[in-house]
Design a protein around this motif. Structure first.
Motif, short mmCIF file in Angstrom:
data_model
loop_
_atom_site.label_atom_id
_atom_site.label_comp_id
_atom_site.label_asym_id
_atom_site.label_seq_id
_atom_site.Cartn_x
_atom_site.Cartn_y
_atom_site.Cartn_z
N LEU A 244 24.02 18.00 12.15
CA LEU A 244 23.40 19.21 11.63
C LEU A 244 24.37 19.99 10.74
O LEU A 244 23.96 20.59 9.75
CB LEU A 244 22.93 20.10 12.79
CG LEU A 244 21.89 19.46 13.72
CD1 LEU A 244 21.58 20.40 14.87
CD2 LEU A 244 20.63 19.11 12.97
N SER A 245 25.63 20.02 11.11
CA SER A 245 26.66 20.67 10.31
C SER A 245 27.98 19.99 10.65
O SER A 245 28.02 19.00 11.36
CB SER A 245 26.73 22.18 10.60
OG SER A 245 27.30 22.41 11.86
N THR B 292 13.36 16.71 11.68
CA THR B 292 14.21 17.65 10.94
C THR B 292 13.61 17.88 9.58
O THR B 292 13.14 16.95 8.92
CB THR B 292 15.63 17.07 10.76
OG1 THR B 292 16.13 16.68 12.03
CG2 THR B 292 16.56 18.09 10.17
N CYS C 84 14.77 19.54 5.98
CA CYS C 84 15.93 20.06 5.25
C CYS C 84 15.42 20.75 3.99
O CYS C 84 14.85 20.10 3.12
CB CYS C 84 16.87 18.91 4.91
SG CYS C 84 18.36 19.46 4.08
N LYS D 210 21.85 19.53 -0.03
CA LYS D 210 20.95 18.91 0.95
C LYS D 210 21.19 17.40 1.03
O LYS D 210 21.32 16.85 2.11
CB LYS D 210 19.48 19.17 0.55
CG LYS D 210 19.10 20.63 0.51
CD LYS D 210 17.68 20.80 0.06
CE LYS D 210 17.40 20.37 -1.36
NZ LYS D 210 18.03 21.15 -2.40
N THR D 211 21.25 16.75 -0.10
CA THR D 211 21.43 15.30 -0.11
C THR D 211 22.84 14.93 0.31
O THR D 211 23.04 14.08 1.18
CB THR D 211 21.14 14.75 -1.52
OG1 THR D 211 19.82 15.12 -1.89
CG2 THR D 211 21.28 13.25 -1.56
N PHE E 32 23.71 16.60 4.15
CA PHE E 32 22.81 16.43 5.29
C PHE E 32 22.15 15.04 5.31
O PHE E 32 22.27 14.30 6.26
CB PHE E 32 21.75 17.52 5.33
CG PHE E 32 20.86 17.43 6.53
CD1 PHE E 32 21.30 17.86 7.76
CD2 PHE E 32 19.60 16.89 6.43
CE1 PHE E 32 20.50 17.75 8.89
CE2 PHE E 32 18.79 16.78 7.55
CZ PHE E 32 19.23 17.21 8.77
N ILE E 33 21.47 14.70 4.24
CA ILE E 33 20.68 13.47 4.24
C ILE E 33 21.58 12.22 4.23
O ILE E 33 21.41 11.33 5.07
CB ILE E 33 19.69 13.47 3.06
CG1 ILE E 33 18.68 14.60 3.27
CG2 ILE E 33 18.99 12.14 2.95
CD1 ILE E 33 17.75 14.84 2.12
N ASN F 238 23.48 11.48 7.59
CA ASN F 238 22.60 11.07 8.67
C ASN F 238 22.03 9.67 8.44
O ASN F 238 21.88 8.91 9.39
CB ASN F 238 21.47 12.08 8.88
CG ASN F 238 21.94 13.27 9.67
OD1 ASN F 238 22.46 13.13 10.76
ND2 ASN F 238 21.81 14.45 9.10
#
Length: 184
Positions: free
Chosen positions: A122-123, A145, A147, A155-156, A159-160, A163
């Motif tokens: 998440l972070s 989730t 985003c 975001k990309t 986060f994306i 993951n």
């Protein structure tokens, strides 16, 4: 202690008893009113002045039906006050209303898996376990989730990609502009 509670109970209910005793006169007014059904009795009470007759004597009426009406009116009023007090807002004294705080690492720690690879990132410091049955069931959470962020907010990148590179589950990723790629 019990004597003190009994005294408090008596003192708090005196107004409802007094209202109930006055309401016995209302019951008397309806009892002496002419008519066979409720609407005729209401008309008789309003137009014929049965209230004046019933309230001519300042003492309560001790007729059983009048006492029942007084008990019902006093009980309904007490019940209304009780329900109103139970629905009162719970104020936090010496705290500003709505004073939330930022979460700490200790707050999310029960939701994280000790093995880093078994988590959704998440972070930098917060994760949530992918295990659908954690040791304590109250820490089980939905793994979906969303985003959302403005252009260039990462975001990309932050986060994306991290993951997806975990490769521990199935993902549905939508990129309407077509700029998404994993490798360079």
């Amino acid at each position: 202690m019990k004597k003190k509670n009994f005294k408090k109970l008596i003192i708090l209910n005196i107004p409802y008893v007094l209202i109930g005793l006055v309401a016995t006169n209302v019951g008397e007014a309806f009892r002496i009113a002419g008519g066979t059904n409720a609407s005729e009795k209401v008309q008789s009470v309003v137009l014929d002045g049965c209230f004046g007759t019933a309230f001519a004597n300042p003492l309560p009426s001790f007729h059983p039906i009048d006492l029942l009406v007084g008990l019902a009116i006093g009980g309904i009023l007490r019940l209304a006050v009780y329900i109103k007090s139970k629905n009162a807002k719970k104020f936090r004294h010496n705290q500003e209303y709505g004073s939330a705080r930022w979460g700490k690492h200790e707050d999310i720690e029960p939701y994280m898996d000790p093995v880093f690879q078994n988590n959704v990132i998440l972070s930098q410091t917060e994760r949530i376990t992918m295990n659908s049955r954690p040791a304590n069931p109250k820490y089980a959470r939905n793994k979906n989730t969303l985003c959302v962020g403005g252009s260039g907010s990462g975001k990309t990148r932050f986060f994306i990609k991290p993951n997806i590179l975990q490769m521990h589950s199935s993902y549905v990723v939508t990129d309407p502009k077509g700029y998404f790629w994993i490798g360079q």
